[in-house]
Design a protein around this motif. Structure first.
Motif, PDB file in Angstrom:
ATOM      1  N   PRO A   1       3.805  14.128   3.815  1.00  0.00           N
ATOM      2  CA  PRO A   1       3.845  13.181   2.711  1.00  0.00           C
ATOM      3  C   PRO A   1       2.470  12.566   2.436  1.00  0.00           C
ATOM      4  O   PRO A   1       1.564  12.623   3.272  1.00  0.00           O
ATOM      5  CB  PRO A   1       4.827  12.101   3.190  1.00  0.00           C
ATOM      6  N   TYR A   2       2.365  11.971   1.275  1.00  0.00           N
ATOM      7  CA  TYR A   2       1.195  11.175   0.895  1.00  0.00           C
ATOM      8  C   TYR A   2       1.669   9.817   0.381  1.00  0.00           C
ATOM      9  O   TYR A   2       2.697   9.730  -0.301  1.00  0.00           O
ATOM     10  CB  TYR A   2       0.386  11.870  -0.204  1.00  0.00           C
ATOM     11  N   VAL A   3       0.906   8.776   0.695  1.00  0.00           N
ATOM     12  CA  VAL A   3       1.226   7.413   0.262  1.00  0.00           C
ATOM     13  C   VAL A   3       0.154   6.919  -0.696  1.00  0.00           C
ATOM     14  O   VAL A   3      -1.045   7.126  -0.449  1.00  0.00           O
ATOM     15  CB  VAL A   3       1.342   6.463   1.471  1.00  0.00           C
ATOM     16  N   LEU A   4       0.569   6.290  -1.789  1.00  0.00           N
ATOM     17  CA  LEU A   4      -0.342   5.636  -2.721  1.00  0.00           C
ATOM     18  C   LEU A   4      -0.028   4.149  -2.754  1.00  0.00           C
ATOM     19  O   LEU A   4       1.131   3.757  -2.900  1.00  0.00           O
ATOM     20  CB  LEU A   4      -0.205   6.234  -4.124  1.00  0.00           C
ATOM     21  N   VAL A   5      -1.055   3.337  -2.574  1.00  0.00           N
ATOM     22  CA  VAL A   5      -0.958   1.888  -2.773  1.00  0.00           C
ATOM     23  C   VAL A   5      -2.172   1.445  -3.564  1.00  0.00           C
ATOM     24  O   VAL A   5      -3.167   2.178  -3.654  1.00  0.00           O
ATOM     25  CB  VAL A   5      -0.887   1.106  -1.435  1.00  0.00           C
ATOM     26  N   ASN A   6      -2.085   0.266  -4.160  1.00  0.00           N
ATOM     27  CA  ASN A   6      -3.251  -0.348  -4.798  1.00  0.00           C
ATOM     28  C   ASN A   6      -3.550  -1.613  -4.000  1.00  0.00           C
ATOM     29  O   ASN A   6      -3.037  -2.689  -4.294  1.00  0.00           O
ATOM     30  CB  ASN A   6      -2.955  -0.663  -6.264  1.00  0.00           C
ATOM     31  N   TYR A   7      -4.371  -1.451  -2.964  1.00  0.00           N
ATOM     32  CA  TYR A   7      -4.546  -2.520  -1.981  1.00  0.00           C
ATOM     33  C   TYR A   7      -5.599  -3.529  -2.434  1.00  0.00           C
ATOM     34  O   TYR A   7      -6.757  -3.177  -2.674  1.00  0.00           O
ATOM     35  CB  TYR A   7      -4.950  -1.933  -0.620  1.00  0.00           C
ATOM     36  N   LEU A   8      -5.150  -4.791  -2.542  1.00  0.00           N
ATOM     37  CA  LEU A   8      -6.038  -5.864  -2.991  1.00  0.00           C
ATOM     38  C   LEU A   8      -6.144  -6.990  -1.975  1.00  0.00           C
ATOM     39  O   LEU A   8      -6.719  -8.040  -2.256  1.00  0.00           O
ATOM     40  CB  LEU A   8      -5.557  -6.415  -4.335  1.00  0.00           C
ATOM     41  N   GLY A   9      -5.587  -6.784  -0.779  1.00  0.00           N
ATOM     42  CA  GLY A   9      -5.784  -7.736   0.305  1.00  0.00           C
ATOM     43  C   GLY A   9      -4.838  -8.913   0.345  1.00  0.00           C
ATOM     44  O   GLY A   9      -5.024  -9.825   1.158  1.00  0.00           O
ATOM     45  N   ARG A  10      -3.808  -8.911  -0.497  1.00  0.00           N
ATOM     46  CA  ARG A  10      -2.836  -9.992  -0.482  1.00  0.00           C
ATOM     47  C   ARG A  10      -1.765  -9.721   0.577  1.00  0.00           C
ATOM     48  O   ARG A  10      -1.531  -8.569   0.942  1.00  0.00           O
ATOM     49  CB  ARG A  10      -2.160 -10.121  -1.851  1.00  0.00           C
ATOM     50  N   PRO A  11      -1.091 -10.779   1.052  1.00  0.00           N
ATOM     51  CA  PRO A  11      -0.004 -10.553   2.014  1.00  0.00           C
ATOM     52  C   PRO A  11       1.056  -9.576   1.485  1.00  0.00           C
ATOM     53  O   PRO A  11       1.585  -8.765   2.244  1.00  0.00           O
ATOM     54  CB  PRO A  11       0.582 -11.957   2.212  1.00  0.00           C
TER      55      PRO A  11
END
Length: 619
Positions: free
Chosen positions: A391-401
Motif C-alpha cells: 500500500p501507499y499512504v497520502l497525507v497533507n502534513y501541516l504539523g497540527r495534532p
C-alpha cells in the motif's frame, strides 16, 4: 473488478530522482518512492507489463469464454479453480498498472502530462477489462447447484468460495452482456470523466487570504487557527472561491447523480443507497438503524458539545468557521514529523509489536507522501494497490495534532491492507464498513496513549475536546452527509438541481446536526462542493460512522479483555473480504444488527463529553 475504476502523473524519469521535502518547522517530510511499482511512466518495465496484460487478457477470453460450465465439472488447472486463478493473476497485474497511474497522477493533478498519462492508462485498462467482463457474468448464469458442486469437489475452486458467494449476491442486478459492456466502455466518457473534472478543478482552485493565494489544504488548515479573524478570513476565501466555481460543481453533481439513477434503475435497485449497501455487504436495516441512532443522539452529542465550546470561547453562538477552532487551553506548537512518527509507532507497539512493525515499513520504505504542495490531491488516503506490491499512504502534513491523528488513521488502513493482502487480489478487499475499523482503531490507540501520559488538567481538557470533535466529525457529520446525499439524490429524480436548491438541502442537514450553538450563516451554502466522497463514492460516508461506533464497542471489549484480544483482532484484519461483518464481530460478542450496538458506540462519545463537563466544573 477493481482495476476498472482506479481513483487514486508526467515525466519519463525514475521515481528515485524525487527527494524528500524539507520544512524548517516540521522536519524532513517523506515523498512516495513509486519505483517499487515501476521506474517511470516510459520505462521498459511499465511497457512490458502493459503488453503482458493485453496478451493475458486476450488469452483468458479465448481459453474460458463459453466454457465455464464445462470447467465447473473439471478439477485443477482446467477446472473453475484454474479459471479463477488466471483471473486473479490478471486482477493483480492490471491493478498494479492502474495503481501506478493513479498514484502518479495524484502527486500533481494540475500537470497536463500527469492527467494524460492517467487518462490513457485508464482507457487502456477499460479496453482490456471488456475482454474479461464475460467472466463474472457467465459465472452468475451457472446454476447455484453447479457452483456448489464444484466447490465441494475441487479444492482449487473451494479456495475461492467466499468470492463466489459474494459474487452471487450481485446476480439479481446483473444485466445482459452487451449492456454491461456498454456501461463499462461508456464509463470513460461518463462517470470517470466527471470524477476527473472534479479532481482537477479542486486541485487547481486558489484561495486569496490577505493577498496570499494558496490551495485548499492550507486554507482549510487556517480554520484551526487560534485567531478568530484568521478563521473568518479563511472561511470567506473558501466561500468566495467555491461560489465563483459553483457552476462546475453543480454540473458534476447533477450529472453523476443522474448517471447513478440510470444505473440503479436498469439494475433494479429499490432504494437510492441500495447499490452501496450491496457493495458494502451490509443490510439496509442495519444502516437505517445506525443513521436513526445517530440522528436521535444529535442533542446529546453535537448540540451539547458545541454549546459547551461556545462558552469556552466566550461566545453565545459560534460562527460556522469556529467549529474546529482550538480551545484556549490548546497548544499552538507544531508537531515535527519525527515526533508524529514516534507517537503513532509507540501507540501501535504498545498494543501489538507486529502492528508497529508493519506500520514502520511505511516510513522506511517510501510508502508515505506527506508534504502539502500545489497540485497534490487534498485530504488523505491509503491506497492498497495489489497484494504483489504494497500500500501507499497520502497525507497533507501541516504539523497540527489532527494531522497526527490523520497519520494514525491512514496507517491503520495500511496495516489492514498489508494483513489482508494474503487473501489474494480477489478476496483482500474489505467492504467499506469494515475498512474503517483498523483506521479508527489506530486513531483510538494513539489518542489513548497520549491521554494516559497527560496529567495537566488544561492539557487533558484540550485533548479530550479535540477527540470529541474528531468523533463528532466522524459520526455526526458523516451521518449528516449521508442524509444530505439521500435528499440530493431523491430531489435529482425530479430534475436538475440549481446551486440554490443544493445549498438549501446542505444547510438543512447542517443546521439539524450542528445545533443552535453554531450559526450557519451566508457563505456556508456552497461548502458541500469540496467533499470528494459525494463524487467518487456516493453514500460512502456512513461507513465512517459505522466504523467509529464499531471501534468504540470494540475498544470497550479490549479494555475489559484479559488476554487474546490482539490475536482475534489480527484475525479480523487478515480476513479481508472473506467474511461477513456478523462473522467477524461474533468472536468479540458484538452484533451490528442489534439496535443496542449503536447506542453502546455512541455512549462512549457521550462519556467523553461527560468527562469534559466534569473537568470544566472542577476548573
Amino acid at each position: 473488478m477493481r482495476f476498472t475504476a482506479v481513483n487514486k502523473s508526467c515525466h519519463s524519469v525514475s521515481e528515485t530522482s524525487a527527494s524528500p521535502s524539507s520544512h524548517t518547522d516540521l522536519g524532513t517530510l517523506p515523498v512516495w518512492r513509486l519505483d517499487d511499482l515501476y521506474p517511470g511512466t516510459d520505462s521498459a518495465e511499465f511497457k512490458a507489463d502493459l503488453a503482458k496484460a493485453q496478451e493475458m487478457s486476450l488469452a483468458f477470453e479465448t481459453k474460458w469464454k463459453g466454457r465455464l460450465e464445462k470447467a465447473a465439472h473439471n478439477e485443477g488447472e482446467q477446472g473453475l479453480g484454474g479459471a479463477l486463478s488466471d483471473f486473479e493473476a490478471l486482477e493483480d497485474l492490471l491493478g498494479k498498472i492502474g495503481s501506478y497511474a493513479g498514484l502518479y497522477y495524484y502527486k500533481d493533478m494540475t500537470n497536463p502530462a500527469s492527467g494524460k498519462f492517467f487518462g490513457d492508462v485508464q482507457a487502456k485498462i477499460t479496453d482490456l477489462a471488456a475482454h474479461l467482463l464475460f467472466f463474472t457474468l457467465e459465472l452468475n448464469r451457472l446454476d447455484d447447484a453447479v457452483i456448489d458442486a464444484a466447490i465441494a469437489r475441487d479444492p482449487a475452486t473451494a479456495h475461492y468460495k467466499p468470492w463466489l458467494v459474494d459474487l452471487r449476491k450481485d446476480k439479481p442486478h446483473q444485466l445482459d452482456d452487451k449492456i454491461e459492456q456498454l456501461f463499462l466502455e461508456k464509463s470513460q466518457t461518463g462517470a470517470s470523466a466527471f470524477n476527473r473534472l472534479f479532481d482537477e478543478t479542486l486541485a487547481s482552485l486558489k484561495f486569496d487570504v490577505d493577498g496570499v493565494s494558496q490551495t485548499l489544504e492550507p486554507t482549510l488548515n487556517m480554520l484551526q487557527d487560534a485567531n478568530p479573524a484568521t478563521r473568518q478570513k479563511a472561511a470567506e476565501a473558501l466561500s468566495k472561491t467555491f461560489r465563483d466555481n459553483i457552476r462546475i460543481f453543480v454540473l458534476v453533481t447533477n450529472t453523476l447523480a443522474k448517471d447513478k439513477e440510470i444505473s440503479d434503475r436498469w439494475r433494479g435497485f429499490d432504494d437510492i443507497a441500495d447499490s452501496r449497501h450491496l457493495s458494502n455487504r451490509v443490510e439496509r436495516p442495519v444502516v437505517d438503524a445506525l443513521a436513526a441512532a445517530v440522528k436521535d443522539a444529535y442533542p446529546r452529542l453535537s448540540h451539547r458539545y458545541y454549546a459547551m465550546k461556545a462558552k469556552w470561547l466566550g461566545m453565545e453562538t459560534m460562527n460556522f468557521w469556529d467549529r474546529n477552532a482550538p480551545l484556549p487551553e490548546s497548544s499552538d506548537r507544531l508537531i515535527r514529523w519525527d515526533e508524529a512518527k514516534d507517537t503513532v509507532l509507540s501507540a501501535y507497539g504498545n498494543f501489538a509489536p507486529e502492528m508497529a512493525e508493519i506500520a514502520a515499513r511505511f516510513f522506511e520504505g517510501g510508502w508515505i507522501d506527506a508534504p502539502a504542495r500545489p497540485g497534490k490531491a487534498p485530504g488523505a488516503f491509503a491506497h492498497p494497490t495489489v497484494p504483489s506490491a504494497h500500500p501507499y499512504v497520502l497525507v497533507n502534513y501541516l504539523g497540527r495534532p489532527r494531522d497526527v491523528m490523520t497519520l494514525a488513521h491512514e496507517l491503520g488502513h495500511g496495516v489492514h491492507q498489508v494483513l489482508a493482502g494474503d487473501q489474494g487480489a480477489l478476496m483482500c478487499q474489505t467492504p467499506l464498513t469494515l475498512a474503517e475499523t483498523a483506521s479508527v482503531f489506530g486513531e483510538m490507540l494513539t489518542f489513548r496513549a497520549l491521554l494516559d501520559k497527560t496529567s495537566d488538567t488544561r492539557e487533558r481538557k484540550a485533548m479530550l475536546a479535540q477527540k470529541v470533535e474528531d468523533m463528532i466529525n466522524t459520526v455526526v457529520r458523516q451521518i449528516a452527509f449521508y442524509d444530505f446525499e439521500r435528499k440530493l439524490h431523491t430531489a435529482r429524480k425530479e430534475g436538475e438541481l440549481t446551486a440554490e436548491k443544493i445549498g438549501e438541502l446542505w444547510l438543512s442537514v447542517q443546521g439539524e446536526s450542528l445545533g443552535p450553538a453554531i450559526k450557519v450563516s451566508e457563505g456556508y451554502e456552497t461548502w458541500w462542493a469540496y467533499i470528494p466522497h459525494f463524487i467518487h463514492s456516493p453514500f460512502y460516508v456512513y461507513a465512517y460512522a459505522f466504523g467509529d461506533c464499531l471501534v468504540n464497542s470494540l475498544y470497550a471489549v479490549y479494555q475489559n479483555a484479559d488476554s487474546g484480544f490482539q490475536q482475534k483482532y489480527f484475525e479480523l484484519l487478515k480476513a479481508g473480504g472473506t467474511k461477513h461483518h456478523s462473522e467477524l464481530l461474533a468472536p468479540f460478542g458484538l452484533d451490528a444488527t442489534d439496535p443496542a450496538f449503536w447506542s453502546k458506540g455512541l455512549s462512549m462519545i457521550e462519556g467523553l463529553i461527560d468527562e469534559l463537563e466534569a473537568l470544566d466544573k472542577a476548573g
